[in-house]
Motif scaffolding. Structure first.
Motif, PDB file in Angstrom:
ATOM      1  N   GLU A   1       2.051   9.601  -5.737  1.00  0.00           N
ATOM      2  CA  GLU A   1       2.707  10.872  -5.495  1.00  0.00           C
ATOM      3  C   GLU A   1       3.665  11.227  -6.624  1.00  0.00           C
ATOM      4  OE1 GLU A   1       4.558  10.679  -1.750  1.00  0.00           O
ATOM      5  OE2 GLU A   1       2.691  10.543  -0.587  1.00  0.00           O
TER       6      GLU A   1
ATOM      7  N   SER B   1       1.020   4.165  -2.862  1.00  0.00           N
ATOM      8  CA  SER B   1       0.844   5.592  -2.552  1.00  0.00           C
ATOM      9  C   SER B   1       2.018   6.408  -3.081  1.00  0.00           C
ATOM     10  CB  SER B   1       0.706   5.776  -1.042  1.00  0.00           C
ATOM     11  OG  SER B   1      -0.431   5.093  -0.561  1.00  0.00           O
TER      12      SER B   1
ATOM     13  N   GLN C   1       0.838  -1.209   0.000  1.00  0.00           N
ATOM     14  CA  GLN C   1       0.000   0.000   0.000  1.00  0.00           C
ATOM     15  C   GLN C   1       0.869   1.255   0.000  1.00  0.00           C
ATOM     16  OE1 GLN C   1      -2.692   0.195   3.253  1.00  0.00           O
ATOM     17  NE2 GLN C   1      -3.786   1.996   2.491  1.00  0.00           N
TER      18      GLN C   1
ATOM     19  N   PRO D   1      -4.759   7.975  -9.061  1.00  0.00           N
ATOM     20  CA  PRO D   1      -5.533   7.364  -7.968  1.00  0.00           C
ATOM     21  C   PRO D   1      -6.661   6.489  -8.455  1.00  0.00           C
ATOM     22  CG  PRO D   1      -5.123   9.691  -7.533  1.00  0.00           C
ATOM     23  CD  PRO D   1      -4.696   9.450  -8.939  1.00  0.00           C
TER      24      PRO D   1
END
Length: 254
Positions: free
Chosen positions: A221, A217, A213, A227
């Protein structure tokens, strides 16, 4: 009377000691007798060789006597044919003595040959007996050693009786108990090592999901992923707080 009893008692004790040494190692005693017989046989062979030399010398004398007799017979016949009876008579007398000497030597030769043949047979027979005795000694030696080994094995087998009432049986029982205790310790250690395995596996799975996870993420970024295209791990959903999904608002068209 007293001296005779003392002497008899002394001889009895000496005989007793001799029997002890005699029975201590009978094979060695047989070998000693064998060695003595071999030594005697060697001496007999030397004597037989010397005796054969005598026979050969008598044989040579007989052969010479025969040659001398033949020569005298030829000379006597020659003088008779020549008519010289006096000289023929002289050779005839010498021929008579030569024949007597030949007969005596021939008789001695026959006697010596017979004696030599008998002694030769005796020595040959003794040699055969010695060979048999040597084989018998080897056989007895092997049988004695084998029987002694069998006796020791039988005694050892009797001593190693594994009955529980004996020392060996009790020792075996103690060994079996120690083996059972050691196996019990191994089994307990194995059973205890299984405790907490499920928790450890679950924790490792959780760490793996959390790492995945965090990596997703970080990719969002950096702009490597959007997303919308980044799926949320089901495990992360299970691990994270529950969120309520808001219903989408729909706009009415005028």
């Amino acid at each position: 009377m007293i001296l005779e009893k003392f002497w008899s008692a002394f001889k009895a004790q000496i005989n007793k000691i001799a029997n002890i040494f005699w029975e201590a190692d009978p094979v060695a005693q047989m070998r000693y007798e064998y060695d003595q017989a071999v030594a005697q046989l060697k001496e007999g062979r030397v004597g037989l060789e010397q005796y054969r030399g005598l026979v050969e010398r008598v044989t040579r004398q007989v052969s010479a006597n025969k040659g001398h007799v033949q020569k005298l017979e030829a000379e006597t016949k020659a003088y008779l044919k020549a008519g010289d009876r006096a000289t023929a008579a002289k050779f005839a007398l010498e021929l008579q003595k030569a024949k007597e000497e030949l007969a005596a030597n021939s008789q001695q030769l026959d006697m010596h040959e017979t004696s030599y043949g008998n002694n030769l047979k005796k020595i040959q027979h003794a040699n055969e007996k010695l060979i048999e005795l040597r084989d018998k000694i080897q056989k007895y030696d092997a049988e004695l050693k084998m029987s002694a080994a069998e006796a020791e094995i039988a005694k050892l087998a009797e001593g190693f009786n594994m009955n529980l009432t004996t020392d060996f049986g009790q020792i075996e029982q103690v060994i079996q108990q120690k083996i059972d205790q050691n196996r019990g310790k191994v089994r307990v250690a194995a059973d205890l090592s299984k405790e907490g395995i499920a928790d450890i596996v679950a924790e490792e799975r959780m760490r793996g999901e959390m790492a995945e996870q965090a990596l997703q993420s970080f990719e969002v970024e950096l702009g490597l992923k959007s997303p919308e295209t980044t799926p949320i791990s089901q495990s992360a959903k299970d691990l994270g707080p529950a969120t309520e999904e808001r219903p989408k608002q729909t706009t009415k068209e005028p």
